[in-house]
Design a protein around this motif. Structure first.
Motif, PDB file in Angstrom:
ATOM      1  N   UNK A  60       0.849  -1.189   0.000  1.00  0.00           N
ATOM      2  CA  UNK A  60       0.000   0.000   0.000  1.00  0.00           C
ATOM      3  C   UNK A  60       0.884   1.238   0.000  1.00  0.00           C
ATOM      4  N   UNK A  61       0.767   2.041  -1.052  1.00  0.00           N
ATOM      5  CA  UNK A  61       1.596   3.230  -1.198  1.00  0.00           C
ATOM      6  C   UNK A  61       0.870   4.531  -0.972  1.00  0.00           C
ATOM      7  N   UNK A  62      -0.275   4.487  -0.292  1.00  0.00           N
ATOM      8  CA  UNK A  62      -1.021   5.711  -0.041  1.00  0.00           C
ATOM      9  C   UNK A  62      -2.097   5.958  -1.088  1.00  0.00           C
ATOM     10  N   UNK A  63      -2.529   7.216  -1.193  1.00  0.00           N
ATOM     11  CA  UNK A  63      -3.642   7.563  -2.074  1.00  0.00           C
ATOM     12  C   UNK A  63      -3.320   8.808  -2.884  1.00  0.00           C
ATOM     13  N   UNK A  64      -4.034   8.940  -3.988  1.00  0.00           N
ATOM     14  CA  UNK A  64      -3.965  10.183  -4.746  1.00  0.00           C
ATOM     15  C   UNK A  64      -4.830  11.224  -4.053  1.00  0.00           C
ATOM     16  N   UNK A  65      -4.708  12.481  -4.435  1.00  0.00           N
ATOM     17  CA  UNK A  65      -5.529  13.531  -3.842  1.00  0.00           C
ATOM     18  C   UNK A  65      -6.990  13.326  -4.253  1.00  0.00           C
ATOM     19  N   UNK A  66      -7.920  13.389  -3.302  1.00  0.00           N
ATOM     20  CA  UNK A  66      -9.341  13.224  -3.661  1.00  0.00           C
ATOM     21  C   UNK A  66      -9.821  14.402  -4.494  1.00  0.00           C
ATOM     22  N   UNK A  67     -10.826  14.125  -5.341  1.00  0.00           N
ATOM     23  CA  UNK A  67     -11.396  15.168  -6.189  1.00  0.00           C
ATOM     24  C   UNK A  67     -12.903  14.997  -6.296  1.00  0.00           C
ATOM     25  N   UNK A  68     -13.581  16.148  -6.535  1.00  0.00           N
ATOM     26  CA  UNK A  68     -15.031  16.148  -6.704  1.00  0.00           C
ATOM     27  C   UNK A  68     -15.391  16.896  -7.985  1.00  0.00           C
ATOM     28  N   UNK A  69     -16.578  16.618  -8.501  1.00  0.00           N
ATOM     29  CA  UNK A  69     -17.027  17.276  -9.722  1.00  0.00           C
ATOM     30  C   UNK A  69     -18.533  17.432  -9.695  1.00  0.00           C
ATOM     31  N   UNK A  70     -19.016  18.468 -10.384  1.00  0.00           N
ATOM     32  CA  UNK A  70     -20.471  18.622 -10.501  1.00  0.00           C
ATOM     33  C   UNK A  70     -20.960  18.322 -11.914  1.00  0.00           C
ATOM     34  N   UNK A  71     -20.021  17.988 -12.824  1.00  0.00           N
ATOM     35  CA  UNK A  71     -20.432  17.652 -14.187  1.00  0.00           C
ATOM     36  C   UNK A  71     -19.656  16.475 -14.768  1.00  0.00           C
ATOM     37  N   UNK A  72     -18.706  15.901 -14.010  1.00  0.00           N
ATOM     38  CA  UNK A  72     -17.923  14.789 -14.518  1.00  0.00           C
ATOM     39  C   UNK A  72     -16.822  15.210 -15.474  1.00  0.00           C
ATOM     40  N   UNK A  73     -16.677  16.495 -15.718  1.00  0.00           N
ATOM     41  CA  UNK A  73     -15.642  17.005 -16.638  1.00  0.00           C
ATOM     42  C   UNK A  73     -14.598  17.798 -15.869  1.00  0.00           C
ATOM     43  N   UNK A  74     -15.060  18.756 -15.101  1.00  0.00           N
ATOM     44  CA  UNK A  74     -14.157  19.597 -14.317  1.00  0.00           C
ATOM     45  C   UNK A  74     -14.076  19.058 -12.894  1.00  0.00           C
ATOM     46  N   UNK A  75     -12.845  18.752 -12.446  1.00  0.00           N
ATOM     47  CA  UNK A  75     -12.634  18.183 -11.123  1.00  0.00           C
ATOM     48  C   UNK A  75     -11.885  19.180 -10.242  1.00  0.00           C
ATOM     49  N   UNK A  76     -12.284  19.250  -8.961  1.00  0.00           N
ATOM     50  CA  UNK A  76     -11.650  20.176  -8.018  1.00  0.00           C
ATOM     51  C   UNK A  76     -11.147  19.393  -6.806  1.00  0.00           C
ATOM     52  N   UNK A  77     -10.130  19.951  -6.133  1.00  0.00           N
ATOM     53  CA  UNK A  77      -9.536  19.280  -4.980  1.00  0.00           C
ATOM     54  C   UNK A  77     -10.290  19.559  -3.684  1.00  0.00           C
ATOM     55  N   UNK A  78     -11.087  20.608  -3.654  1.00  0.00           N
ATOM     56  CA  UNK A  78     -11.871  20.949  -2.462  1.00  0.00           C
ATOM     57  C   UNK A  78     -13.290  21.299  -2.906  1.00  0.00           C
ATOM     58  N   UNK A  79     -14.275  20.734  -2.209  1.00  0.00           N
ATOM     59  CA  UNK A  79     -15.673  21.028  -2.555  1.00  0.00           C
ATOM     60  C   UNK A  79     -16.205  22.076  -1.586  1.00  0.00           C
TER      61      UNK A  79
END
Length: 301
Positions: A60-79
């Motif tokens: 286990x090498x950890x995780x990538x930064x979580x991301x959220x989106x409201x359209x499935x195209x543009x992703x942000x690191x903080x909601x």
């Protein structure tokens, strides 16, 4: 126990203990649970326990930064919006893989719904939907990254969408359950009444449960005041006294005063018969103790 103090059956306990052994998750540390939802028992895990087991693999090498989106195209690191995100994603990194295993989930696919299919957020889904959705994505990614270890394991947030919630006022109850509960004077009768409220007859669910939070409180409060329990073994009744002889002559050996009378053979003590529920709990407890001892021996070895 499930809602309203309903006890699980022996097959449910055995299935749960088998899953504890297979996964290595510890129910005492709240890493794995056996939960009743809508009259059915299911096994759920905690995300922290899954993170710990992934770390034990050494890959286990950890995780990538979580991301959220409201359209499935543009992703942000903080909601930061007041409305829930439409989707969330996160990747689990394996040290022996070239790319992370990414879990992608949608709000519409995991938010709790009512029986008509309408979105009805409950609990943390009402106030912290970004985090709820992220945990679903993380668990999905863990199953992708470590399929042989986590296949078939789900966190509560993933299963809440499968438990229908009512969006309208509850239907009128069939009886005045509160009055019936307070009228009971026997723990055995209270347990039977609790099953009736839950819609269970002869071990089968025959209708929707009418158990509410207020009724559960009344049941627990009233149960603490009861002392009578018809399921408990009763003391054997004393034998009636033998009436005195009415003139009949009985031949008997006279024992001199200097010779002690022979001691009566001790009557073997009889233990109260163990109920089926007590046997299930004893066997489940013994099995869990055996499991914990095996894990301790393995860790020390």
């Amino acid at each position: 126990m499930g809602e309203g103090g309903i006890r699980s059956t022996r097959p449910v306990v055995e299935m749960f203990l088998a899953e504890c052994r297979r996964s290595g998750l510890d129910p005492i540390a709240k890493e794995i649970y056996c939960i009743e939802r809508g009259g059915k028992w299911s096994i759920e895990v905690g995300i922290n326990g899954i993170r710990g087991k992934a770390e034990e693999t050494g890959k286990y090498g950890g995780q990538t930064e979580p991301q959220w989106s409201d359209d499935g195209v543009t992703w942000v690191d903080v909601w930061v919006k007041d409305t829930p995100p439409a989707a969330a994603r996160v990747g689990i990194i394996r040290t022996d893989w070239a790319s992370p295993a990414v879990g992608v989930v949608t709000y519409a696919g995991y938010v709790p719904r009512n029986k008509a299919g309408g979105i009805t957020p409950t609990g943390q889904w009402q106030f912290n939907s970004p985090n709820q959705l992220l945990k679903c994505a993380e668990m999905q990614a863990f199953r992708k990254a470590f399929p042989r270890r986590f296949t078939g394991l789900y966190i509560a947030e993933e299963l809440e969408s499968t438990t229908s919630t009512e969006s309208t006022a509850p239907a009128a109850v069939s009886e005045d359950w509160a009055a019936l509960i307070r009228a009971v004077d026997d723990k055995a009768d209270l347990e039977a009444l609790t099953l009736r409220i839950r819609g269970i007859e002869d071990g089968e669910k025959v209708r929707e449960s009418e158990m509410t939070g207020d009724l559960r409180t009344i049941v627990m409060t009233h149960a603490s005041t009861l002392t009578k329990d018809s399921r408990e073994p009763r003391e054997p009744e004393a034998a009636p006294p033998v009436p005195p002889a009415t003139g009949d002559v009985i031949d008997a050996e006279v024992i001199p005063d200097d010779e002690p009378a022979p001691a009566a053979a001790p009557t073997p003590a009889t233990e109260p018969e163990e109920s089926e529920t007590e046997r299930y709990e004893r066997e489940a407890g013994a099995e869990y103790e055996r499991q914990m001892a095996a894990q301790t021996a393995s860790a020390n070895g």
